[in-house]
Motif scaffolding. Structure first.
Motif, mmCIF file in Angstrom:
data_model
loop_
_atom_site.group_PDB
_atom_site.id
_atom_site.type_symbol
_atom_site.label_atom_id
_atom_site.label_comp_id
_atom_site.label_asym_id
_atom_site.label_seq_id
_atom_site.Cartn_x
_atom_site.Cartn_y
_atom_site.Cartn_z
ATOM 1 N N ARG A 1 47.409 29.918 44.548
ATOM 2 C CA ARG A 1 47.407 31.358 45.023
ATOM 3 C C ARG A 1 48.937 32.001 45.330
ATOM 4 O O ARG A 1 49.382 32.948 45.243
ATOM 5 C CB ARG A 1 46.575 31.626 46.152
ATOM 6 C CG ARG A 1 45.049 31.199 45.918
ATOM 7 C CD ARG A 1 44.138 31.284 47.042
ATOM 8 N NE ARG A 1 44.048 32.484 47.537
ATOM 9 C CZ ARG A 1 43.591 33.045 48.858
ATOM 10 N NH1 ARG A 1 43.460 32.022 49.745
ATOM 11 N NH2 ARG A 1 43.617 34.000 49.386
ATOM 12 N N CYS B 1 36.330 28.427 43.316
ATOM 13 C CA CYS B 1 36.011 29.056 44.547
ATOM 14 C C CYS B 1 37.032 28.467 45.652
ATOM 15 O O CYS B 1 37.609 27.367 45.390
ATOM 16 C CB CYS B 1 34.632 28.593 45.001
ATOM 17 S SG CYS B 1 33.344 29.560 44.322
ATOM 18 N N HIS C 1 35.849 34.648 38.677
ATOM 19 C CA HIS C 1 37.129 34.971 39.372
ATOM 20 C C HIS C 1 37.959 35.791 38.723
ATOM 21 O O HIS C 1 39.056 36.311 39.239
ATOM 22 C CB HIS C 1 37.776 33.774 39.990
ATOM 23 C CG HIS C 1 38.111 32.964 38.677
ATOM 24 N ND1 HIS C 1 37.499 32.226 37.699
ATOM 25 C CD2 HIS C 1 39.604 32.425 38.261
ATOM 26 C CE1 HIS C 1 38.076 31.708 36.923
ATOM 27 N NE2 HIS C 1 39.410 31.785 37.273
ATOM 28 N N PHE D 1 39.839 35.297 43.926
ATOM 29 C CA PHE D 1 39.134 34.334 44.505
ATOM 30 C C PHE D 1 38.086 34.567 45.405
ATOM 31 O O PHE D 1 38.437 35.344 46.561
ATOM 32 C CB PHE D 1 39.814 33.010 44.848
ATOM 33 C CG PHE D 1 40.674 32.263 43.801
ATOM 34 C CD1 PHE D 1 40.083 31.661 42.818
ATOM 35 C CD2 PHE D 1 42.109 32.575 43.673
ATOM 36 C CE1 PHE D 1 40.820 30.873 41.900
ATOM 37 C CE2 PHE D 1 42.934 31.766 42.860
ATOM 38 C CZ PHE D 1 42.160 31.010 41.895
#
Length: 210
Positions: free
Chosen positions: A156, A142, A114, A173
């Motif tokens: 995020r 993930c 990532h 991601f």
């Protein structure tokens, strides 16, 4: 936004002092990884950080080339290897997209995919470095609706601010399905897939080079 090399160089010593958050999960990851390795194997680890994993796995194989983009991380790894008397781990500065030349029985990439600049290029390079039927073993954050989705959503949302402040590196991601498709597209057959503990957003994968 700080670039990845600068970010990891800056936090290397702090990173080395930070305890592993879930030691049971980490130990199980090493156990599952070691189950796929043989005493005569030559192994490449990408994104080795300060070398903890490479040094733990070193007694299981003939040798490990442990790579990272951050010289400060590698310096800590070399220091730890000297302190522990480990002589079969070589620390090399390299990006995932351009790993050291040579062929390997296994390539490892833990908590890395990532963070790479180009996932497809990295997987292609990994495929190129493996011997026929060689193994790629990874554990990757993930996106998943079923595993800590709220936690990852919050991360995020916070990432852009943290990156602007230089508190986080660039991150991209993928969903589990997207990651698996990318690995298959790169010329691998998936042979093991697992998430442990069950709610961990990191996906453990073992893939064999076609």
């Amino acid at each position: 936004m700080v670039d990845s090399v600068t970010f990891w160089n800056r936090i290397a010593e702090k990173y080395a002092r930070t305890p592993i958050a879930d030691m049971a999960s980490y130990d199980y990851t090493l156990e599952r990884t070691a189950a796929h390795l043989k005493p005569g194997d030559r192994v490449l680890e990408l994104g080795c950080g300060t070398g903890t994993t490479a040094l733990r796995l070193a007694p299981k194989v003939a040798g490990i080339v442990a790579t990272d983009i951050a010289p400060a991380m590698l310096a800590v790894g070399r220091r730890k290897a000297a302190e522990q008397g480990v002589e079969n781990v070589e620390f090399v500065e390299a990006r995932a997209e351009t790993p050291p030349e040579g062929t390997f029985d296994a390539v490892l990439a833990f908590n890395l995919l990532h963070l790479v600049d180009d996932l497809d290029a990295s997987l292609a390079a990994i495929h190129d470095r493996l011997k026929p039927d060689g193994l790629f073993i990874s554990k990757t954050f993930c996106l998943s609706k079923g595993r800590n989705s709220l936690k990852l959503t919050l991360i995020r949302l916070a990432l852009p601010v943290m990156q602007l402040l230089g508190k986080a590196p660039p991150v991209t991601f993928s969903t589990e399905a997207q990651l698996e498709r990318a690995i298959t597209r790169a010329g691998f057959d998936l042979v093991e897939q697992e998430s442990f503990p069950a709610k961990d957003p990191r996906r453990f994968l073992v893939a064999r080079r076609r």
